[in-house]
Design an enzyme around this catalytic site. Structure first.
Site, short mmCIF file in Angstrom:
data_model
loop_
_atom_site.label_atom_id
_atom_site.label_comp_id
_atom_site.label_asym_id
_atom_site.label_seq_id
_atom_site.Cartn_x
_atom_site.Cartn_y
_atom_site.Cartn_z
N ARG A 220 5.50 -7.14 0.44
CA ARG A 220 4.21 -7.12 -0.27
C ARG A 220 3.14 -6.67 0.72
NH1 ARG A 220 1.94 -9.72 3.18
NH2 ARG A 220 0.13 -9.74 1.82
N GLY A 221 1.93 -6.46 0.15
CA GLY A 221 0.86 -5.87 0.97
C GLY A 221 0.86 -4.37 0.69
N ALA A 222 -0.34 -3.83 0.43
CA ALA A 222 -0.43 -2.46 -0.09
C ALA A 222 0.26 -1.41 0.80
CB ALA A 222 -1.90 -2.12 -0.34
N ARG B 216 4.75 -2.59 -9.19
CA ARG B 216 3.48 -3.35 -9.11
C ARG B 216 2.34 -2.38 -9.40
NH1 ARG B 216 2.59 -7.47 -4.31
NH2 ARG B 216 1.26 -8.43 -5.90
N ASP C 225 -6.16 -3.46 -2.07
CA ASP C 225 -5.03 -2.79 -2.71
C ASP C 225 -5.44 -1.48 -3.37
OD1 ASP C 225 -4.20 -5.67 -2.38
OD2 ASP C 225 -2.34 -4.68 -2.96
N ASN D 280 -8.76 -6.58 -4.48
CA ASN D 280 -7.97 -7.28 -3.44
C ASN D 280 -7.50 -8.61 -4.02
OD1 ASN D 280 -6.87 -7.38 -0.75
ND2 ASN D 280 -8.37 -8.98 -0.32
O1 MRU Z 1 0.05 -9.70 -3.70
P1 MRU Z 1 0.07 -9.21 -2.29
O2 MRU Z 1 0.49 -10.24 -1.30
O3 MRU Z 1 0.83 -7.91 -2.17
O4 MRU Z 1 -1.45 -8.86 -1.99
C1 MRU Z 1 -1.79 -8.32 -0.77
C2 MRU Z 1 -3.23 -8.22 -0.59
O5 MRU Z 1 -4.02 -8.51 -1.46
C3 MRU Z 1 -3.70 -7.65 0.70
O6 MRU Z 1 -4.94 -8.19 1.02
C4 MRU Z 1 -3.83 -6.14 0.53
O7 MRU Z 1 -2.59 -5.57 0.17
C5 MRU Z 1 -4.32 -5.47 1.72
S1 MRU Z 1 -3.29 -5.76 3.11
C6 MRU Z 1 -3.01 -4.57 4.04
#
Ligand code: MRU
Length: 368
Positions: free
Chosen positions: A44-46, A87, A235, A245
């Site tokens: 996870r994480g963009a 997603r 994101d 976000n």
């Molecule tokens: O649902 P997630 O854990 O994928 O959400 C991630 C976030 O909201 C991060 O803040 C976002 O991806 C930026 S991180 C590089």
């Protein structure tokens, strides 16, 4: 610590659902499994899911039984649809899959082994660039971190949310590496607790001073003068600078404004989506009831409780002091300045890609 990589024909990723209790690496040899892993938040994480999407496309190319280029392109288009669907909010996912599809469309060869090798090369380049971009954002971000800063951070934006190093956490890491005396307030980030499970784990490994706080404590800390700057990732950033976000970001930004505290989103330009004019057009993912009604495996709410679980929120651009990108810090007017940095970054990527593709193609042809 690398989050996602290619090894012997498989996509490998750290299983983030199991952290911090166990460090487990999962292996995938089917792009549909990669889509599943993105959906279930194994990764996870963009930026991390952007890289996973790109590697997923390479898997699809190797899985394809096609014997002609057109058939391979059709298989890749189908794989892209499956991966993108995993997603909806982070634009990096479709950005990553598109980059592999575009490469396949641009390389004009019927030699499918050559084409597959070039696609793998492109995914590896995308992953390496992500690390380099994060380090550049870290350096740009140094100027907004005063010495002795108390930094409030939301969700997880570290190595785990990217290929390595991190976005907002990358800025924090860079400040620590530069010898600044900093301290981080780590929002636990309900419902999935990315702050408590992942950010706290990463910061502790780096020995960066921190305290974990309940999400509800952030407002009090800001009011009490214990926060100097708020940092988070994103994101998707709309053309006007509105930011999607992790749920809870909006509330932080509003309270920060009330207390005169600067707020920065830290994003690679791949997170900027100029096709979306403003935040209300960004798709917001809704996730399952169990994320809210349970903590880990422990149910904390009555059976059959109705749950609404939006995973992201929108912070209107007026609450942002700036947006830190690999091309520098963007200040208002965001609509003009985001366009400028996006064009700069795209030009840089295109030039490097052209040189790399030509070199790779020549090398592979020579080797045949
Ligand atoms: O649902 P997630 O854990 O994928 O959400 C991630 C976030 O909201 C991060 O803040 C976002 O991806 C930026 S991180 C590089």
């Amino acid at each position: 610590m690398r989050t996602v990589w290619w090894e012997e024909g498989q996509v490998k990723m750290i299983d983030q659902r199991r952290l911090p209790l166990e460090l487990v690496v999962q292996s995938f040899s089917d792009y549909r499994q990669v889509a599943w892993a993105i959906k279930e938040m194994v990764i996870r994480g963009a930026p991390a899911i952007g890289a996973a999407g790109a590697y997923g496309m390479v898997l699809a190319a190797y899985q394809s039984q096609a014997t002609a280029r057109d058939a391979l392109l059709a298989d890749l288009a189908q794989a892209k649809a499956v991966l993108d669907n995993a997603r909806p909010t982070a634009v990096n996912l479709s950005w990553g899959t598109q980059r592999i599809l575009t490469t396949a469309q641009e390389v004009n060869t019927e030699d499918l082994d050559l084409l597959r090798a070039i696609l793998l090369d492109e995914a590896e380049a995308l992953a390496e660039e992500d690390i380099e971009i994060n380090r550049r954002m870290g350096q740009h971000g140094l100027s907004v971190i005063p010495d002795n800063a108390n930094i409030l951070h939301h969700c997880n934006t570290g190595s785990l949310a990217t290929v390595d190093y991190g976005t907002a956490l990358g800025v924090i890491r860079a400040a620590h590496e530069a010898g600044k005396n900093i301290h981080v307030w780590v929002d636990e980030t309900r419902p999935r607790l990315q702050g408590a499970r992942l950010t706290a784990w990463e910061l502790m490994q780096e020995e960066i001073p921190m305290h974990l706080i309940a999400d509800n404590a952030a407002g009090y800390l800001m009011w009490a003068g214990k926060v100097d700057v708020v940092l988070f990732g994103a994101d998707r950033v709309a053309a006007n600078g509105d930011v999607a976000n992790k749920i809870g970001t909006y509330k932080l930004a509003v309270v920060a404004r009330e207390n005169g505290i600067p707020v920065y989103a830290v994003v690679p330009t791949s997170t900027i989506d100029l096709s979306i004019p403003s935040g209300e057009h960004i798709p917001i993912e809704e996730r399952g009831w169990e994320e809210v009604a349970k903590v880990g495996d422990c149910q904390i709410a009555p059976d059959n409780v109705p749950v609404y679980n939006p995973a992201f929120d929108i912070t209107p651009h007026r609450y942002l002091t700036g947006i830190i990108t690999e091309e520098g810090i963007v200040y208002p007017p965001f609509d003009v300045n985001l366009r400028r940095v996006k064009a700069l970054a795209e030009q840089r990527i295109a030039e490097r890609r052209k040189t790399r593709l030509a070199a790779r193609q020549a090398m592979l042809k020579r080797g045949k």
